[in-house]
Design an enzyme around this catalytic site. Sequence first.
Site, PDB file in Angstrom:
ATOM      1  N   HIS A   1      -3.266  -0.590  -5.352  1.00  0.00           N
ATOM      2  CA  HIS A   1      -2.305   0.489  -5.214  1.00  0.00           C
ATOM      3  C   HIS A   1      -2.613   1.528  -6.284  1.00  0.00           C
ATOM      4  O   HIS A   1      -3.155   1.201  -7.349  1.00  0.00           O
ATOM      5  CB  HIS A   1      -0.874  -0.015  -5.417  1.00  0.00           C
ATOM      6  CG  HIS A   1      -0.373  -0.881  -4.304  1.00  0.00           C
ATOM      7  ND1 HIS A   1      -0.343  -0.477  -2.995  1.00  0.00           N
ATOM      8  CD2 HIS A   1       0.141  -2.145  -4.307  1.00  0.00           C
ATOM      9  CE1 HIS A   1       0.156  -1.433  -2.237  1.00  0.00           C
ATOM     10  NE2 HIS A   1       0.465  -2.465  -3.013  1.00  0.00           N
TER      11      HIS A   1
ATOM     12  N   CYS B   1      -4.354   4.742  -3.145  1.00  0.00           N
ATOM     13  CA  CYS B   1      -3.711   6.041  -2.994  1.00  0.00           C
ATOM     14  C   CYS B   1      -3.885   6.845  -4.277  1.00  0.00           C
ATOM     15  O   CYS B   1      -4.013   6.295  -5.371  1.00  0.00           O
ATOM     16  CB  CYS B   1      -2.229   5.871  -2.689  1.00  0.00           C
ATOM     17  SG  CYS B   1      -1.886   5.372  -0.993  1.00  0.00           S
TER      18      CYS B   1
END
Length: 345
Positions: free
Chosen positions: A146, A190
Amino acid sequence: MRENDFWNSDSSDEGRNPRTKSGKGGKKKKIRDTVDARPGYIESLSQRLEPVVISTPKDSHHYIIKGPKKVIVFNHKKFDARFQLNERKGTEADVAYIDSTFTRLGWDVQVLDDQTSAEITDVISKIQSSRETEKLAAIAIFILSHGEDNGTVFAYDSMYRVDNDIILKLTADKCPFLAGKPKLIFVQACQGQETDPGSRIRRRHTSQDSASSYKIPNFADFLIFQASFWNHYSFRSSDTGSWFIQALCSKINLSDETDTLLDTLLLVSRSVSLEKESNVPNRPNLHQKKQTPLLYSTMLRKLYLKDPLDKPIRGLISGSVPALNTNPVDSDSKGSGRQKDCLIM
């Protein structure tokens, strides 16, 4: 980051001959050539390291990567509960793609699961100091996690920066064993919370359809390829892995030995950008969104991943690796958009 020491510049000398200035008694003294920035501190000759010996000649147009090549995969699936991050389901498929693809290319693949920030620092420190690193012809580091903006990604117990904690530690001055050698950084994470709705376009119709040693910049020979543009989401399937890693491994597997790495990565960007679109009708903020990878490069030469004599590496990966380009996608963001009902278009 350690601050640089700078030579002081004398603004009163502006407009004068950059080669000389008058001293006492009318004598001329040499001064530095005019530059667009104040030059930084240069270490004394006695402090400089001996030149690093590499296989690639100075005037070569391509890197010579005969010899050991290393892939390190920082695979982050689970995270400390305080982050409130979902498990990155499907990351196993990404690892399988990477392992299969690069093993076939003759790279040694090391997968490190759910490392803490201290463990990651230790791995990078060992790369810097180990004499085994000197034997390497090239290194690739994959970060699957992440992420947020400014190149921040999550380790198991904290956050770290790709630039500060990985790239800056592998520059030629910090890691001389890798000086002059390709250093490939791939980031599946991301880069923020924004999504890209895309824009529709159409084609306009027209009527006509070699010295023994030499210096290189410390930041030379890097290639950084990240899954999404700054501040944007990247998408991942819970079953088959991320759009980015799927496309990367597929295009490498299908590439010819005459294709450079940059040629292949261009196809990766095109594939992700044009062939993928999210489908989450019940979540408008994630529905019909696009994604485009972002490439940075300070490579000085062409890089060919395939040996022209190595024919078995052609073709798609097979066996236990899941099929590409099917099933739902999640988002690799800290935000709330990790969906399981988002079909790849």
